[in-house]
Structures are given as C-alpha cells and as structure tokens.
Design a protein around this motif. Structure first.
Motif, PDB file in Angstrom:
ATOM      1  N   TRP B 266       1.003   1.289  -9.487  1.00 42.83           N
ATOM      2  CA  TRP B 266       1.276   1.083 -10.436  1.00 42.83           C
ATOM      3  C   TRP B 266       0.518   0.275 -11.986  1.00 42.83           C
ATOM      4  O   TRP B 266       1.863   0.223 -12.992  1.00 42.83           O
ATOM      5  CB  TRP B 266       2.117  -0.329  -9.593  1.00 42.83           C
ATOM      6  N   HIS B 267      -0.072  -0.295 -12.014  1.00 39.51           N
ATOM      7  CA  HIS B 267      -0.857  -1.379 -12.831  1.00 39.51           C
ATOM      8  C   HIS B 267      -1.657  -0.502 -13.716  1.00 39.51           C
ATOM      9  O   HIS B 267      -3.006  -0.851 -12.516  1.00 39.51           O
ATOM     10  CB  HIS B 267      -0.494  -2.698 -12.360  1.00 39.51           C
ATOM     11  N   VAL B 268      -2.177  -0.697 -14.513  1.00 32.76           N
ATOM     12  CA  VAL B 268      -3.538  -1.051 -15.046  1.00 32.76           C
ATOM     13  C   VAL B 268      -3.797  -2.378 -16.414  1.00 32.76           C
ATOM     14  O   VAL B 268      -2.817  -2.335 -16.405  1.00 32.76           O
ATOM     15  CB  VAL B 268      -3.868   0.124 -15.908  1.00 32.76           C
ATOM     16  N   ALA B 278      -8.895  -3.541 -14.494  1.00 38.74           N
ATOM     17  CA  ALA B 278      -8.315  -3.243 -12.997  1.00 38.74           C
ATOM     18  C   ALA B 278      -7.169  -2.380 -13.372  1.00 38.74           C
ATOM     19  O   ALA B 278      -6.759  -2.485 -13.383  1.00 38.74           O
ATOM     20  CB  ALA B 278      -7.741  -5.421 -12.881  1.00 38.74           C
ATOM     21  N   VAL B 279      -7.291  -1.806 -11.778  1.00 36.59           N
ATOM     22  CA  VAL B 279      -6.024  -1.193 -11.378  1.00 36.59           C
ATOM     23  C   VAL B 279      -5.813  -1.759 -10.165  1.00 36.59           C
ATOM     24  O   VAL B 279      -6.388  -1.719  -9.174  1.00 36.59           O
ATOM     25  CB  VAL B 279      -6.955   0.093 -11.376  1.00 36.59           C
ATOM     26  N   SER B 280      -4.236  -1.457  -9.424  1.00 40.26           N
ATOM     27  CA  SER B 280      -3.565  -1.432  -8.361  1.00 40.26           C
ATOM     28  C   SER B 280      -2.533  -1.012  -8.101  1.00 40.26           C
ATOM     29  O   SER B 280      -2.243   0.225  -8.646  1.00 40.26           O
ATOM     30  CB  SER B 280      -2.610  -2.530  -8.726  1.00 40.26           C
ATOM     31  N   GLY B 281      -2.551  -0.351  -6.965  1.00 39.48           N
ATOM     32  CA  GLY B 281      -2.163   0.632  -6.493  1.00 39.48           C
ATOM     33  C   GLY B 281      -0.995   0.763  -5.092  1.00 39.48           C
ATOM     34  O   GLY B 281      -0.765  -0.191  -4.945  1.00 39.48           O
ATOM     35  N   GLY B 282      -0.521   1.761  -5.069  1.00 37.24           N
ATOM     36  CA  GLY B 282       0.334   1.626  -3.916  1.00 37.24           C
ATOM     37  C   GLY B 282      -0.047   1.032  -2.703  1.00 37.24           C
ATOM     38  O   GLY B 282       0.577   1.392  -1.698  1.00 37.24           O
ATOM     39  N   ASN B 284      -1.239  -1.445  -1.984  1.00 39.24           N
ATOM     40  CA  ASN B 284      -1.617  -2.770  -2.524  1.00 39.24           C
ATOM     41  C   ASN B 284      -3.108  -3.155  -2.649  1.00 39.24           C
ATOM     42  O   ASN B 284      -3.536  -4.015  -1.480  1.00 39.24           O
ATOM     43  CB  ASN B 284      -1.056  -3.493  -0.662  1.00 39.24           C
ATOM     44  N   LYS B 285      -4.004  -2.474  -3.484  1.00 40.98           N
ATOM     45  CA  LYS B 285      -5.117  -2.841  -3.243  1.00 40.98           C
ATOM     46  C   LYS B 285      -5.821  -2.313  -5.130  1.00 40.98           C
ATOM     47  O   LYS B 285      -4.747  -1.939  -5.412  1.00 40.98           O
ATOM     48  CB  LYS B 285      -5.922  -1.321  -2.672  1.00 40.98           C
ATOM     49  N   VAL B 286      -6.578  -3.953  -5.115  1.00 43.55           N
ATOM     50  CA  VAL B 286      -6.699  -3.367  -6.435  1.00 43.55           C
ATOM     51  C   VAL B 286      -8.498  -3.312  -7.120  1.00 43.55           C
ATOM     52  O   VAL B 286      -8.728  -3.694  -5.944  1.00 43.55           O
ATOM     53  CB  VAL B 286      -6.642  -4.935  -6.927  1.00 43.55           C
TER      54      VAL B 286
END
Lengths: 905, 322
Positions: B266-268, B278-282, B284-286
């Motif tokens: 979802w996010h970088v 920082a990378v956050s994924g589906g 629920n983990k960073v």
C-alpha cells in the motif's frame, strides 16, 4: 428443467401455510425455453384464486430448481426517461414506467428485448404518466401504476385485448408517489400520494377500502372510534385478512366480497381528514413478515407504522430524518428491520420490533437518497440511488456506513428505479434512469470503493519514527470493539489475521501506532546531537577535526570519527606550524592530539604502509619539514605540502577507489608503522589565516607504546569486522611510486571530494557540509558549486526541520556559496517610515508617496541623502553624516529649525 | 529493532487511510473513512487531539501538510470528489478552500516543494490530476491534466526542487529557474513523470512500466546528497520498485526490484535523508529497507518479525545488521 404444469384444481391445498409460501405462477410462454432461470426451491403451491377468471387459464406452478440466473452487465436504450421499474417474479421480465413510457422488457442472456408496450391508444393520457410501477410478486399478470395525476391503475397482462388496463382508481387528488402490493394477498394494493393519504384497495372493488391519513396522530384521538359503521367495517376487514389464509380460496373470496363490498360503505367518512392538513406520503411498504403492518414515510421526516385494520390511527410514528423521507424498505429476512432514506443523505436502519423504533445503523451517502432496496441474501447490504447530483447506484454494508461496498456507474443521469432481479439472488441489479436507459448490473462488475480504499497509513517521521495506521482485526472489532485492551505498548493488532473469506464482515477500525527505530534504522537523534555539538569554525583546523571526531565517536559513529581523524591527519601537518614556538612543543602537541586519534588511526595507518616505503617516507618527510620550516610563518606554498605518504593511506582506505594488493597488508610489521605516524600529518597552506595552527606531529615514542600494546591489534580486528556494515571499503596499499614522485597538488582533494560525495550519497549531508565548511578552500575548488549549494541547502533545510535555528544560521554564515549566504539577507526586511508623515514608505524611491516629499533630506544642505543618513531619533531630522557632524560642532539645536535639542550618540 | 513508542487512540469510527506527520514531526494528521480528519500533537510521545476537521462527505483518503513557511496548512482529499485545504488561524482550524473539480474520488494529494510556492497536486479516480496554485488573496488557480491515468490515479509525489543544468549556465544571483516535476501512479499499472513546460503546461515526460497491477503509491525520494533521482513505487502486484535516474536530463530511468511481497503493498515512505525506505503491505506489516554497499536492497527491520514469510535477503540483511 423441473417444470410442471398443473391445473388450478390439482395444486390446491387446504393446509395452512406460511404467508410467503403460496404463489401463483403465470404462464411462462416467453421463458419456456429459458430454463436457465432460477426459481427458488420454495414450496410453490397454487392456492387457486378461482375468483379471477382471467387468470384461470394461465395458472402454472413452476418449480425450477438448481439452475441459476445468468446474464451480464448490459443496458438498453429506452425511448424516454424512466421513473420506476419493477421486476416480474419470474425474474425474466422487467417493467419500465415513466412519464411517457410504459413497457415490459424480457431480460435475456445478452440483451433486453422489448416485449410489450402498455401505452396503447392514440390519446396520451395523464393516467399513463407513471410515477411508480409495481409488479405483483404473486401474479405475473398483475401490475399497478401510480400516475402523476393521482390515478392508480392496475393492469392485467392476461387480457386478450391490446389494452391491458384493468382498473382505474381516481381517488387521490395529487400525484401518487408509490403503489405497493400486499406481499401475500393477491388483491390488496396500497397507494401513497402527495395529497397526504394512503389508500388501500381491494382489486375486486371499484374503490378503496380504507384510507389512512398521514396527518393522523399516533394512537389516534378517537376520530374514528365514534363512527360505528366504519369500525364495523374495519373489523370485518380484519376478519377477512386474518382468516383468508387458511380458507379455501373460493369461500374466502366470497367472504371478502361480502365484507369489503359493503355497498353503503361510507366512503366520505373514510377520507375523513381534510386534504391539506396532511404531509405528503413518499413511500408505502407492506411489511414482509407482519401481515397487517405497513410503513409509510413522509415529507416532514416522519415514518409511520400502520396496522391495515386500523385506518384511524397509526401504530407508531417517529421522526426518522431531517427533511423528507423518500423511501423505505423492509428487510426481507429480519422481521422488523426497516431501512429509510432521506434528503439528508442518510440511510437509517430501524429496529421496529422494540417499543420505540431503534436506530440500528446509519449510512451516510453522498447525495439525497431516493430509493433503498435491501440486497437479497446479504443480511447487511442495501442498494441506494439518489434523485439528484449523483448518478451512481451504491450498495452499502450498513456496518461500514461511510464507504460503499459496491458502486455501479453506468448511468449518465439520475437513477430513478432500482430492483434486485430475483428475491434470492444477490448478484443482479436492474435499474432505470432519467438518461433513458435500462441496465442490468452484475455485482461482480461493480467498482468497489472499498477495494480501492487504502487500509493503511504510513509516514516516516522526522526523527526516524514511523507512524503506521493499520486495519484492525474484524474479529476484534466484533467482540467488543476495544482496540487497546491490555498492554498498549505491544502492537498486538499486527498479528491478527483477517479472514480472507469475508473481507467485509464487520466494523472497520484502525489502530495507529508510532514506532521508534534504532539509529541504524533511521533514527535522527544523532543528527541533532551532532549538529549541536560539532564545531565548525573559530578554532584551528586540527582542533576542529579532533573535536568533531570526538563528538562522532561519543555518538557511536565510528566511521565518521575516523574520517575526521584522517582529515586532521591529511590537512594538519607538523610542518604547517608556522613558528619556532610551536615546533618546540612537538611533544606536547602529540600527546594531546593522540588520545583523540585513538586506535583508529593506528589501524588505518597500518594497512597502507609497506615496510619498504618507510624509508622513502621518512625522507620525504624530512624534506617537507625542512621546506616548511624554511617557509615563513604566513605563506606556505602548496606544492611542497601535499605529498605525504601516511595521509593518503587512510583516505584510500576510506574511499576504496584505489586498487591495492591486500597481501601486502598482512605482511605489515607493526613496528614499522609507528615511525611513520608523524608523517601522516600533512601541511596544507590554503588554510584561512584566522585559524591558528597549533597542530604538531604526534610524538613518536607515544606511538610506539601504543602500537606495541596488544590492545591495538585487537581493536584493529574489531574495526575490520565492523567496517563492512557501513561502507564500501577495500584495503589497499599505495604504490611506491606515489611516494617517490611528487604528488600532484590536488591529490588529496580528489579523495576528500569522493569522500564527501560518499557521505552525501549515504544521506549524511551533515558530514559533507561540515567538512566542506571546515576545510574551506582546500576542497571547495574540487566540488562543483552546484553540488555544494545543493548540500548546503539540503543541510540547512534539515536543520530547520529540526528547529536547529542557530546551527542553521551558523551554516549559512559560514557557507561560501553565494546562493546560500544570501539566504539570510533575503529574509531580512527593513521597514522605513517617512520622516515627515511618519507613515511607512511603500515605494523604493526617495519620495514618500503620501506626503509627496523627499523623505531623507539633509537638514543642512537640503539635498536628498543617498548614502549614510544620520538623524536624531527625537525629531527625526537629520542629513549627511559630515554635515550633521559639522553642524553639531556649532549648535546642539536641530539644523531643521524645529527647536529640538538633538542628541546623537 | 523497532518498538512502539506511542499508540494513538484516534477514536476514528472507521478505518484510517492515512497518517502524516508535519514538517517538524510534532503533529500527526490522520484521516479516516468516517469522513473526519484529526490532528494530534504527538510531541514527547503524547497524543493530544488538536482538531477534528469535518467537512468531507465521504471517506477521506489522504492528507498532506504544507511547508510551515506558508502557515499551518493541511490538505485532504476524499471519496466525495473534493479536496479541502484547511488552515489554522489563531489556534483554530478552519476550511480555507474547497476544490470540487474532479468527477470521481480524489485519491491522493501532495504539496510541491516549498520553493515553488503553494502548489498542490491531486490525483483522482476520474483519471485526471489537478494542480492547485495559490495566487494570493485566497484564490487558487487550477490546472488540470486530463486522462493522466486511465481508470484512475492513485498517488502523486513531487520531485524535490533541484535546479536544472549546471551552475555554469546559471546567471549568478538570479532566482534559480526550477523545473517542476512530479510522479504519479495509477490503475493503468504505470508510473508517469510530469514536467512543467515553459508555457506553464504540464507534459508527460516519462512512462515507467514494470508493475503488473495497479500502482498504489509512489514516493520521490528527498534529494539529500547526490543529484541522482530516486523514486519508489509499490503496487497491487506486491512488488516494490526503486527507480533511479543518474542522467541529468532525466530521461533514462532504470527499475530495480526491491522485493516481491505476497500481498498488496500500500505504501512506501522515505526517511528524510532518503536512505531508508519504509514499506507497508496488505499483511499489516511494515518493513524498513536500506541499500547495501553493492546496491542491493536489504530489509533492516521488520515490525512483524516471525510473522509471514521472511525472504532470504531479509534474513541476510538482519544478520548483517547485528
């Protein structure tokens, strides 16, 4: 398919059945070959309504099992805008009604096919201007429309003639907004009108059976109680309804005839309440489960619940919305759940089973809600469309009141009618629109805003902290909604798994945490500390380097500390010492310099120094020393100083850009390394004069001691093992040629430049800028000015983000880049007031544009002062410095003659 | 490695879609499906609700802080097709401008580097990107790039302000002539780079293709250090790419796969010195990523250790770190 035809007689059953379970099936000639249409596995029992001769021939019980509806998202063009649509219970036909359209379409696999146009006759009749249409859910031949002129029309498709119009009720005075068939009674029709009345019709009669007034108050005032005739009549209706189900159709019909057909029924009394007193009725809906109950919604925001047997008063009334309530829909399964939609853009779900209507859910849509329909088989879903602004159809999960679960965007104008194609199939939705089109929407083709919705928020904070918001487990949400039970410090929510099977199962909420990362992970504490503690100017180079190295080391940044140390070694040679004085203090200088240098420099030295080179070096060393000593205190020429052996080794080590033979490193004899130590320190003459150079070569004896101790080698090893983490490095030794020949003047500068680039690339622009400032001219020329400026601005920007204003200002001041140093000037504003009118000077010129006089006239010579202007702060008169000084020699009064005793400091 | 220092009880009634810290790292703005935008003071690990901004009529997808030199300004974009610019005046937050120029949900907002003035880029599901420029006196000028991404634009991110060309061409003392650029990611699986032409029109400069599904986020790295441009992008396909461009003209971009996750990313988000992503994924983990010496990206931290799959490179990275 399992379709069987029975005559009405065969299908007749006399047992009691739940209301929903009896059905009439009309002939399905059109769909006889469309076996793919799904019919629910309900007990389809023909109850035989033999009182309707028209229907007799067409009575078919269809029990299609197993197959499912098929189709695709499609649309067809209508000739005119639609106002409402309704689906036949066979799920294969849809009727579209509008101001100038009234047609039945067959829903086929790939397309809509026009089947029947019900607008017949030459003269367009207002009776055909439909506001609403409803298809009987038991009788495939029976339809009812509500006309804008207040007429309620029923249509019998079984009529042989072209005109299918059956009955006409002209009882409402204004537009009828809604018509609704009783879900289980074949002949009961309810209408709600703009005139404020709801009427209940028995289709076997010519006029309405009862009238309900929206104006009626809850638990009525007994208006009707005093009317025994009406009362009796109502009771009989009750009787008919209550017992109709269990009776033989014929006898029931007879009784109904008898009771409802009361010839001298006082119609006038029935419409008792005066028109105009009532609020317009927007929607009426029979409850699906409660046989006698219907709900009505009003323009004033009220919802009423009626018992069909009691037209005198409503059972219950409550204000559901702010502004008109345009629609309502009973939940198909949950008895007592009523969804209402209003102009206030909300859909509310009420539990009507409790004593007071209880608001269960509130969905906030984007525009006013014109229609609401529960989605079949999905307990919490409902579809809505709006009557203005928004053309889309939304399907909401009432538990996610803010984001639609699905969205259909096919229509180009307002959607006026929506209907689920089959009461037990959640995937097909039909809609009609003002854009003159009829659509079939497939749920799987819907755009799903929820899918687009980003369930996580992530932000890297300034201090390397991370803010992370993540969707919480729906399980947790269901069970109590307590996101932060227990120890708040642990991000337990990260570990919860969502059930992928039901991604939309419940309330959604997020947990937001701020994380701290370790320095290695991007924490910025070191940055602040470093910025605050670094010394950038005001001291000799060596001291600055030492100080900064110490700071770096204390903050655990060994590589940086090392770099500082080496810079010191490179640029501060004993030879630089300008005076004999300092030369004498060699021993002292060494002892104070060394502790800072620590084991690092020893280790750094070591790899590069081959034993063979040592002699050459010492030679060179002596040479340079002599040269330096010869040169006078102030000017030291560049050419002589750059070449020092020890210094380039650490630089190489750091930057790793020179090829080296590693083997050599291991041949090193520690003893050999020490004597060379002093030579590592290089003279560099371009140093700003204001920096006093006190640096001196470290004492050889001291070095010897250090090197001999086993501790040194130990630390070497440590460092070596640590190093790979941080930087690219390769150990190298410098070829002899370097020492033998004179190094080019910029030899170190190149290395230092690379080093600066390296740091900058690593994101440590602080190091790059600090070194740049401290070394000044030594490296400036090697780095293009744009890069320097970029580093400066980046660093200043960072400092300002951390609110390190003082450091930032110092950096601006010390910067040599023009663009940077003018930063401070750019943000300095001088406000000048006119000396005459005391108003601010707006123009740049000498003339005040308010009093139109020159602002700064010399009171002595009466000319404009364009340079230094001195003035008395008491009377604001002044002039050229010389003139005023001269004047004051003679008089202490103001030269302008204002009489003020001027004072100048 | 990573520890929670603060759990913010946002009391949002629905999912939070974005959280952004301000320039000084003291305030945190959050936005949620519940249509509200909230601002918290998070200094010293605290969490004081400063403002609860209501004005959107749909889920609020993203928030963005403007540079403080323009005052306290926050932009938010919503499903209701609107972009609202909020401003703090005398301690109270109020709506200062509302932009309703999109035909569909507005998914992303991003303020341009402060050097350009107050410019806000907004990416919408209607496929367009609009650029709002403050012209003073409460007026905003709107430029729109229609059909920037078919089906929709999911993310926008500005390039840091860098002076084009070398300084030699630059007449000294003059205000540098910046070239404005930003990146956008959309449902057409593309990342596009946009550049303002001299006539003030925005033109597509580059099309970066590597993702096989919707691009969810793009983040242009802050330019600290070398003039290399770096962009991180993540997608529905689970991949995160790092795009770099060494060449000054900005024409050749090369992608490097950072990692392929098992779920949507979802996010970088870049650290301010642009060395950690920082990378956050589906799931629920960073995860935090850093480029190693040999140019490989290694995972240096994982807030959800032990959960899910840990790739070889991750393990390796962690070992190196210890």
């Amino acid at each position: 398919m399992g379709k069987k035809r029975t005559t009405s007689g065969e299908g007749r059953e006399r047992q009691r059945l739940p209301a929903r379970r009896f059905r009439i099936a009309a002939p399905r000639a059109d769909s006889a070959d469309g076996g793919s249409f799904f019919f629910p596995l309900l007990g389809l029992t023909d109850r035989g309504f033999s009182d309707c001769p028209d229907l007799k021939m067409s009575r078919v019980t269809t029990a299609l099992g197993g197959s499912v509806l098929t189709g695709r998202t499609m649309h067809c063009h209508l000739d005119a805008p639609a106002n409402a649509i309704s689906v036949c219970r066979d799920a294969a036909q849809v009727v579209v009604a509008g101001r100038s359209i009234f047609k039945i379409y067959a829903i086929e696999e790939e397309q809509f096919v026009e089947k029947l146009n019900l607008r017949v006759g030459r003269k367009p009749s207002l009776n055909l201007s439909c506001a609403d249409v409803v298809w009987h859910q038991m009788d495939e031949n029976l339809l009812a429309t509500a006309a804008t002129n207040g007429v309620v029309v029923t249509w019998n498709l079984g009529r042989p003639s072209r005109n299918k119009q059956d009955q006409l009720f002209t009882e409402h005075k204004r537009t009828v907004n809604k018509v609704c068939f009783h879900p289980t009674e074949a002949h009961v029709l309810l209408s709600g009108s703009q005139d404020g009345f709801m009427k209940c019709f028995d289709l076997r009669r010519k006029d309405s059976v009862s009238t309900f007034s929206g104006e009626a108050t809850e638990a009525g005032q007994g208006r009707w109680a005093s009317l025994p005739v009406a009362q009796r009549c109502i009771l009989r209706i009750l009787h008919s309804f209550a017992h109709g189900l269990m009776r033989d159709a014929e006898s029931r019909a007879n009784e109904a005839q008898e009771s409802w057909g009361c010839p001298d029924y006082p119609l006038g009394l029935c419409s008792g309440p005066q028109a105009g007193q009532s609020e317009s009725v927007r929607d009426v809906q029979f409850s699906i489960r409660d046989y006698f109950t219907f709900a009505s919604t009003f323009e004033n925001g009220n919802v009423q619940l009626w018992d069909i047997r009691r037209p005198d008063r409503c059972e219950r009334m409550f204000t559901a919305h702010n502004g008109p309530v345009f629609c309502c829909d009973w939940h198909p399964e949950d008895r007592g759940w009523l969804a209402t939609g209003g102009r206030d853009k909300m859909v509310k779900v009420w539990d009507m089973t409790t004593h007071r209507a209880k608001e269960m859910h509130c969905v906030q849509t984007i525009a006013s809600v014109a229609r609401v329909k529960w989605r079949p088989e999905c307990r919490h879903h409902l579809a809505t469309c709006s009557m203005m602004v928004d053309h889309n159809i939304y399907v909401w999960d009432v538990r996610r009141p803010f984001v639609p679960a699905a969205m259909f965007e096919e229509h180009r104008d307002v959607t006026t009618g929506i209907a689920w194609r089959h009461p037990h199939d959640p995937s097909f939705l039909l809609s009609g629109s003002k854009d003159s089109s009829l659509c079939q929407h497939l749920f799987r083709d819907a755009s799903q805003p929820v899918e687009r919705a980003n369930p996580e928020g992530l932000c890297y904070g300034l201090f390397g902290d991370l803010a992370f918001a993540a969707k919480e487990s729906l399980v947790a949400a269901e069970s109590g909604r307590k996101p932060y039970t227990g120890d708040r410090r642990h991000p337990i929510f990260f570990k919860r798994k969502l059930d992928p099977a039901e991604p939309f199962a419940g309330l959604a909420s997020s947990a937001l945490s701020v994380f701290e990362t370790e320095p290695g992970g991007g924490g910025m504490r070191w940055f602040v500390d470093t910025a605050e503690r670094y010394a950038l100017a005001g001291r000799p180079l060596a001291e600055l380097c030492d100080h900064n190295a110490k700071v770096a080391r204390e903050l655990g940044r060994n590589q940086v500390a090392q770099t500082w140390t080496m810079l010191r070694i490179i640029y501060c040679s004993p030879g630089l010492v300008p005076t004999a004085n300092l030369n004498h203090s060699v021993g002292k200088g060494g002892s104070c310099g060394l502790p800072l240098m620590n084991s690092f420099n020893l280790k750094d030295m070591a790899p590069g120094l081959g034993s063979e080179t040592r002699l050459d070096r010492s030679k060179g060393d002596t040479r340079s020393d002599t040269v330096l000593l010869d040169s006078s205190a102030t000017l030291i020429t560049n050419e002589d100083n750059e070449e020092t052996e020890g210094s380039d080794v650490p630089a190489d080590y750091l930057l790793g850009d020179v090829e080296g033979e590693e083997d050599e490193l291991y041949l090193l004899d520690p003893e050999h390394t020490h004597p060379e130590e002093p030579e590592c320190v290089l003279p560099q003459e371009a140093f700003p004069l204001r920096h006093e150079i006190v640096d001196t070569p470290p004492g050889p004896e001291h070095l010897q001691d250090k090197a001999d101790s086993p501790h040194v080698s130990g630390s070497e090893a440590d460092v070596a093992s640590l190093a790979p983490v941080d930087s690219s490095f390769s150990l190298l030794s410098v070829s002899h040629a370097l020492y033998d020949s004179r190094l080019p003047p910029d030899f170190f500068s190149v290395l230092v430049r690379d080093m600066l680039h390296f740091y900058a690339e690593q994101g440590d622009v602080q190091m790059a800028v600090s070194v740049l400032i401290i070394l000044g001219e030594r490296v400036r020329k090697d780095i293009d000015e744009q890069t320097q400026e970029h580093w400066y601005t980046s660093y200043i920007d960072l400092l300002q983000r951390f609110r390190l204003w003082n450091v930032s200002n110092e950096v601006v001041k010390l910067s040599t880049s023009r663009a940077v140093s003018c930063l401070n000037q750019a943000s300095t504003t001088l406000h000048v007031n006119c000396s005459h009118c005391k108003r601010p000077m707006s123009n740049r010129g000498w003339v005040c544009d308010r009093c139109h006089r020159c602002a700064s006239m010399c009171a002595v010579c009466h000319h404009v002062v364009k340079g230094l202007f001195v003035w008395c702060q008491g009377c604001s008169h002044g002039g050229h410095l010389q003139h005023i000084m001269k004047w004051l020699e003679g008089s202490s009064h103001c030269p302008a003659g204002c009489g003020h005793l001027c004072e100048y400091s | 490695m990573v520890s929670v220092i603060n759990t913010v009880d946002t009391s949002h009634e629905d999912m939070i879609h974005d959280a952004q810290m301000d320039y000084y790292g003291t305030r945190l703005a959050t936005c949620s499906s519940d249509r509200s935008v909230k601002i918290f003071d998070v200094r010293n690990g605290g969490q004081i609700l400063i403002a609860d901004l209501r004005g959107h009529e749909g889920p609020v997808w993203q928030v963005a802080w403007a540079h403080p030199m323009y005052g306290n300004i926050l932009a938010s974009c919503s499903y209701d097709r609107k972009v609202i610019i909020w401003r703090e005046e005398n301690g109270t937050w109020e709506k200062s401008h509302e932009h309703a120029g999109h035909d569909s949900s507005v998914n992303s907002v991003c303020w341009a580097p402060h050097d350009y003035g107050l410019i806000l880029a907004c990416g919408s599901s209607d496929g367009a990107i609009s650029l709002l420029t403050y012209t003073g006196e409460g007026q905003w000028e709107v430029k729109k790039i229609n059909n920037a991404h078919t089906i929709g634009c999911n993310a926008v991110s500005w390039a840091p302000a860098v002076v084009p060309g070398s300084l030699i061409d630059q007449p000294s003392g003059q205000k540098p002539n910046y070239i404005k650029r930003f990146a956008s990611g959309g449902c057409d699986n593309l990342i596009k780079l946009w550049k303002e032409e001299e006539d003030g029109q925005w033109k597509e400069e580059q099309k970066l293709e590597a993702h096989s599904d919707w691009v969810r986020d793009v983040a242009w790295a802050p330019s600290i250090g070398l003039p290399t441009s770096t962009i991180a992008s993540c997608s529905q396909d689970g991949r995160v790419f790092i795009w770099t461009c060494d060449d000054a003209s900005g024409n050749t971009w090369s992608p490097k796969l950072l990692h392929k996750f098992n779920d949507v990313v979802w996010h970088v988000s870049w650290s301010i010195t642009a060395n950690i992503l920082a990378v956050s994924g589906g799931d629920n983990k960073v995860t935090l990523w850093k480029e190693s010496v040999d140019g490989q990206w290694v995972c240096i931290s994982d807030v959800n250790k032990g959960q899910g799959s840990v790739s070889a490179s991750v393990t390796e990275g962690q070992q190196n770190e210890q």
